[in-house]
Design an enzyme around this catalytic site. Structure first.
Site, short mmCIF file in Angstrom:
data_model
loop_
_atom_site.label_atom_id
_atom_site.label_comp_id
_atom_site.label_asym_id
_atom_site.label_seq_id
_atom_site.Cartn_x
_atom_site.Cartn_y
_atom_site.Cartn_z
N ASP A 12 4.67 -8.83 -8.17
CA ASP A 12 3.28 -8.37 -8.30
C ASP A 12 3.01 -8.17 -9.79
O ASP A 12 2.85 -7.05 -10.26
CB ASP A 12 3.06 -7.06 -7.52
CG ASP A 12 4.04 -5.95 -7.88
OD1 ASP A 12 5.10 -6.24 -8.47
OD2 ASP A 12 3.74 -4.77 -7.60
N HIS A 247 12.42 -0.86 -14.25
CA HIS A 247 12.56 -1.19 -12.83
C HIS A 247 12.91 -2.68 -12.62
O HIS A 247 14.05 -3.03 -12.36
CB HIS A 247 11.26 -0.87 -12.08
CG HIS A 247 10.86 0.58 -12.12
ND1 HIS A 247 11.67 1.58 -11.66
CD2 HIS A 247 9.72 1.19 -12.55
CE1 HIS A 247 11.05 2.75 -11.80
NE2 HIS A 247 9.87 2.55 -12.33
O1 RIB Z 1 8.43 1.44 -8.22
C1 RIB Z 1 8.52 0.48 -9.23
C2 RIB Z 1 8.06 -0.86 -8.74
O2 RIB Z 1 6.68 -0.80 -8.35
C3 RIB Z 1 8.13 -1.96 -9.78
O3 RIB Z 1 8.43 -3.16 -9.15
C4 RIB Z 1 6.71 -2.00 -10.30
O4 RIB Z 1 6.40 -3.22 -10.92
C5 RIB Z 1 5.92 -1.77 -9.04
O5 RIB Z 1 5.84 -2.97 -8.31
CA CA Z 2 6.91 -5.07 -9.56
#
Ligand code: RIB
Ligand code: CA
Length: 315
Positions: A12, A247
């Site tokens: 995303d 992340h």
């Molecule tokens: O919680 C972090 C995740 O949520 C990551 O993938 C960020 O890009 C959103 O998609």
């Molecule tokens: Ca993400």
């Protein structure tokens, strides 16, 4: 090069996704076969456009980039505008891309590539698992056709970022995550236990600007701009000072270098109901649920080594 890992990335494309894409695109031992977009940080359409522009920054070859699902299996979508800005990449305006959207949507592209390359492709998901859940409906053999699933999502011991023990990617479509985890992929979960505690700092960005190689300067300039608002959000939300969690890039790094993490395998399931629990990943250490597939949970990493390895890709 032998041992090149071939990836389908489902994301995303927000700020941290874009760093993950750049890292994957720059690593010589990874080949991105396709990028599938999904809603989350922004709409699925915007995420696909962002992916194209991000690949342009490093002159990555033309690959299929598909638009995917724009809402969860049940209920309506909400986009993380407060975290990633209205355009998903922190308001940074990148040049329009000449790339064209794939004629297939993300779900059909995923199924097609898996069927054409049985046992060859690693699927990395960095957002909601909606596309994968729908692909499973069309092709129930997906867990056998896909070599491995690495996903950024969930948390085991660390506090959640959308509910007490719920992380945004799993909480954004709990039913999809449950369908995917129960399907029996060879799966590795990279969750908040390691991503929230791995930090990219302002010092790291200065180092990157001074040490990246010439052809990656555009990408680094983009990152420095986009991360301004991401640092600000993380300061407000969690009191982080001049840094942000890592992340999606960490999930990408552990895809190519799994030895950088300590992994435990446990039977796992996802709660799909409850105001505070929908999207919570449950592992059963008592082993009372033999029907729950095993999930590899990354529970420890060397934070500094991981960040340095990610940055090194730009040098
Ligand atoms: O919680 C972090 C995740 O949520 C990551 O993938 C960020 O890009 C959103 O998609
Ligand atoms: Ca993400």
């Amino acid at each position: 090069m032998d041992n090149i890992k071939r990836l389908i990335i489902d994301c995303d494309t927000g700020i941290d996704d874009s760093l993950a894409l750049l890292f994957a695109g720059l690593r010589k031992d990874l080949k991105i076969e396709a990028i599938c977009s999904v809603f989350g940080n922004c709409s699925a359409h915007q995420a696909a456009l962002n992916s194209m522009k991000i690949l342009d920054l490093i002159g990555y070859p033309d690959i299929p980039i598909a638009e995917g699902e724009n809402k969860p299996l049940i209920g309506e979508a909400s986009f993380a505008v407060n975290v990633h800005g209205a355009n998903g990449i922190g308001g940074v305006e990148l040049p329009e891309s000449r790339r064209k959207l794939c004629e297939l949507n993300s779900v059909d592209l995923l199924v097609k590539l898996a069927r054409e390359n049985p046992g060859e492709l690693i699927l990395v998901t960095l957002g909601r698992m909606t596309n994968v859940a729908l692909a499973l409906k069309i092709e129930p053999r997906l867990p056998k056709l896909i070599k491995k699933l690495v996903f950024m999502g969930g948390t085991i011991y660390q506090e959640g970022n959308v509910a007490p023990f719920v992380e945004a990617n799993i909480g954004g479509d709990p039913l999809a995550a449950q369908k995917v985890l129960q399907a029996g992929f060879d799966s590795i979960q990279v969750g908040l236990d390691v991503t929230q505690t791995t930090h990219l700092t302002g010092e790291d960005l200065k180092w990157l600007a001074a040490n990246c190689c010439k052809e990656n300067e555009k990408a680094v300039a983009y990152l420095r701009q986009a991360l301004v608002s991401y640092f600000a959000f993380n300061h407000e939300a969690s009191g982080m000072v001049d840094c942000c969690p890592v992340h999606d890039p960490l999930a990408m790094l552990l895809t190519v270098e799994p030895q950088l993490g300590r992994i435990e395998y446990w039977p796992a399931s996802v709660e799909t109901k409850g105001r505070y629990t929908a999207g919570q990943i449950i592992i059963d250490k008592r082993l009372h649920h033999e029907d729950w597939p095993l999930m590899g949970c990354v529970l420890e990493v060397d934070h500094r080594k991981c960040v340095e390895t990610i940055l090194q890709a730009f040098c």
